[in-house]
Design a protein around this motif. Structure first.
Motif, short mmCIF file in Angstrom:
data_model
loop_
_atom_site.label_atom_id
_atom_site.label_comp_id
_atom_site.label_asym_id
_atom_site.label_seq_id
_atom_site.Cartn_x
_atom_site.Cartn_y
_atom_site.Cartn_z
N GLN A 289 -11.38 -76.58 28.79
CA GLN A 289 -12.48 -76.98 27.92
C GLN A 289 -12.01 -77.74 26.69
O GLN A 289 -12.62 -78.74 26.30
N GLN A 290 -10.94 -77.29 26.06
CA GLN A 290 -10.54 -77.85 24.77
C GLN A 290 -9.61 -79.05 24.89
O GLN A 290 -9.45 -79.80 23.92
N VAL A 291 -8.99 -79.23 26.06
CA VAL A 291 -8.06 -80.34 26.23
C VAL A 291 -8.54 -81.29 27.33
O VAL A 291 -8.60 -82.50 27.14
N ALA A 292 -8.89 -80.73 28.50
CA ALA A 292 -9.26 -81.57 29.64
C ALA A 292 -10.71 -82.04 29.59
O ALA A 292 -11.11 -82.86 30.42
N GLY A 293 -11.51 -81.49 28.67
CA GLY A 293 -12.86 -82.00 28.49
C GLY A 293 -13.91 -81.39 29.41
O GLY A 293 -15.02 -81.91 29.50
N TYR A 294 -13.61 -80.27 30.08
CA TYR A 294 -14.61 -79.60 30.91
C TYR A 294 -15.65 -78.94 30.01
O TYR A 294 -15.34 -78.50 28.90
N ASP A 295 -16.90 -78.86 30.50
CA ASP A 295 -17.85 -78.02 29.80
C ASP A 295 -17.68 -76.58 30.30
O ASP A 295 -16.87 -76.30 31.19
N ALA A 296 -18.44 -75.65 29.71
CA ALA A 296 -18.22 -74.23 30.01
C ALA A 296 -18.51 -73.90 31.48
O ALA A 296 -17.76 -73.15 32.12
N LEU A 297 -19.58 -74.46 32.04
CA LEU A 297 -19.92 -74.18 33.43
C LEU A 297 -18.86 -74.76 34.37
O LEU A 297 -18.46 -74.11 35.36
N GLN A 298 -18.39 -75.95 34.08
CA GLN A 298 -17.34 -76.55 34.91
C GLN A 298 -16.07 -75.71 34.87
O GLN A 298 -15.39 -75.55 35.90
#
Length: 532
Positions: A289-298
């Motif tokens: 989430q914080q580096v690769a840019g995923y959202d929470a659900l992803q």
């Protein structure tokens, strides 16, 4: 007891454990959102996870004894109701400190809920009915592991992380009503139960000291009194805890069990295996989430293959272990799992999920699935039948403590590596005060992208790339150490495990300590005297 009341008692046990399992797995996915809302950096995120594990791991054995002393239904009801009330407090927490305190209280009530849920089933069903009942309870525990990250991620994305805690309340109310209707209390039988209050306090203080020191260290350094004093006091408390358990007439941790080879080696493998598992999942969700840019659900969907593969493969692996013996499964399984974790070294800030992350998680999950059932069964097989319940409780507590210590210890490593790498990347660069402030803020958060929007383009690119490189390097260190822990557990399994003293079917332990409890843990709990 009528079949209707039996079904209601089972439903109550399932609902209570389901709520606790759902909450525990959903919170990890919400940690970036919690940090963004309440602050606290990596240390705050660690405490949101570790405060729960600290009290749960310290008190879970006492929670089982309280059920024996005051009645499993009463303690289960207190545990569920308390968990619900504290969950509401967590949902309303105005600061990170209040949330951490709430999570610690959740762990206290979870320590009452977890063992008493199994005790409610044991009290309600005849011995020939317990296998199916415990199987259903364990299966729903596994489902909670699947749903938790998905539900947590969805709630964070469409609403707020606070709903993860608030949604516990209606399920808790329903559970309390159902367990009261079921009226599954049994009369107290057998020898009186004694509570090792002093042991529980010493254990909690002994674990809290090193964990506080490890989490605080990245901010103040190893030489700070804020690190040295808690570490020294914690180690002293753990030493006193061992003395107390050796001398107590009714210890919460019977040290005599550790004289048995398989029990000792199996629990040491549990410490390493579950430590590596918990740490890598904690930092992987943050990294995504914080580096690769995923959202929470992803992020929740990304880690789903671990639970799905374990859920479907563990019981089949248990059958094979029953046929061929558990030793090689306990050796080869962790080595395969470690190979999967080692593949995480290929990840950078731009992840191709199908070709990079998914294969690593599937290989890790296959190794984990091959290990959990034989590991749990072997630990229980080295205890006597009368001590199977306490042996399962000890193994469960060690799994929780492993997660607590691993997240704290690897957090110090990850934070230190992040800071060292970002300083190395920016060495020789003359940064403006605003750029230096952004770098210092990134160090505080760890495993996060910098936010250099206010900087000139050239300086913004420099700071962004340095923070990204530091986050990838720090994550690689954490994943590498987790892989080494899991692999060491496998080597201990090969070297230390022998054929079990008595037969405990591996198939009856499909979730290990991940979900529910093994069928063998349903044996009556007996007070265990101190070794002479």
């Amino acid at each position: 007891m009528t079949d209707r009341r039996k079904r209601l008692a089972l439903l109550a046990a399932i609902l209570g454990s389901f709520v606790a399992g759902l909450d525990a797995t959903a919170v990890n996915v919400a940690l970036p959102a919690i940090e963004s809302d309440l602050g606290g950096g990596l240390a705050g995120q660690q405490w949101v996870s570790n405060a729960y594990l600290l009290t749960l791991g310290s008190l879970i054995l006492v929670g089982g004894s309280l059920g024996d002393l005051y009645g499993e239904r009463r303690i289960f009801t207190i545990g569920v109701a308390g968990f619900g009330v504290v969950s509401l407090g967590c949902a309303l927490a105005p600061t990170i400190e209040v949330l951490v305190a709430g999570r610690a209280l959740q762990g206290v009530f979870g320590a009452l809920l977890t063992p008493s849920a199994l005790a409610v089933i044991v009290a309600t069903f005849r011995p020939d009915e317990r296998g199916a009942a415990i199987g259903s309870w364990t299966a729903w525990g596994g489902i909670a592991l699947v749903i938790g990250p998905l539900a947590g991620g969805w709630l964070v994305d469409v609403a707020t992380w606070r709903w993860i805690f608030a949604l516990n309340v209606p399920f808790v109310v329903a559970t309390v009503i159902i367990v009261r209707i079921a009226d599954s209390e049994r009369p107290r039988e057998g020898p009186s139960v004694h509570l090792d209050y002093l042991g529980a306090v010493l254990c909690a203080l002994g674990l809290a000291g090193p964990v506080f020191a490890l989490i605080r260290q990245p901010s103040v350094g190893w030489g700070s009194p804020q690190v040295l004093i808690p570490a020294i006091v914690g180690v002293a408390m753990l030493a006193l805890f061992l003395v107390q358990e050796a001398r107590a007439p009714h210890p919460m941790l019977p040290l005599g069990l550790f004289r048995r080879r398989n029990f000792a080696f199996g629990n040491l493998e549990t410490l390493l295996m579950y430590g590596g598992l918990s740490a890598v999942l904690f930092f992987l969700v943050l990294f995504l989430q914080q580096v690769a840019g995923y959202d929470a659900l992803q992020a929740g969907l990304a880690t789903l293959p671990i639970t799905v593969v374990t859920f479907f493969v563990a019981r089949r692996a248990g059958r094979l272990a029953d046929r061929y013996g558990p030793r090689w499964f306990m050796g080869a399984g962790p080595l395969v799992a470690a190979a999967g974790l080692a593949m995480l070294q290929r990840l950078d800030a731009h992840i191709d999920y199908v070709t990079e992350l998914l294969p690593a998680l599937v290989i890790f999950a296959l190794g984990l699935a091959a290990t959990v059932a034989p590991l749990t069964a072997t630990v229980l097989a080295d205890a006597d039948e009368s001590n199977a319940g306490i042996a399962s409780g000890v193994n469960n507590a060690i799994a929780r403590v492993a997660a607590l210590l691993a997240v704290a210890a690897l957090g110090a490593v990850v934070a230190g590596q992040f800071g060292a790498t970002i300083d190395q990347r920016l060495a020789g660069q003359r940064l403006a005060p605003e750029a230096q402030r952004i770098v210092d803020e990134a160090k505080h958060r760890t495993l996060a992208r910098a936010d250099p929007d206010s900087l000139p383009a050239a300086e913004a690119r420099l700071v962004t790339q340095a923070a990204e490189d530091a986050a990838v390097s720090a994550f690689h260190w954490g994943a590498g150490i987790a892989a080494a822990l899991v692999a060491l557990g496998g080597l201990l399994g090969i070297v230390g495990i022998r054929n079990p003293r008595r037969e405990v079917p591996c198939e009856g332990c499909p979730g290990g300590q991940l979900a529910g409890a093994p069928l063998e843990a349903a044996r009556p709990r007996r007070p265990v005297p101190a070794p002479t």
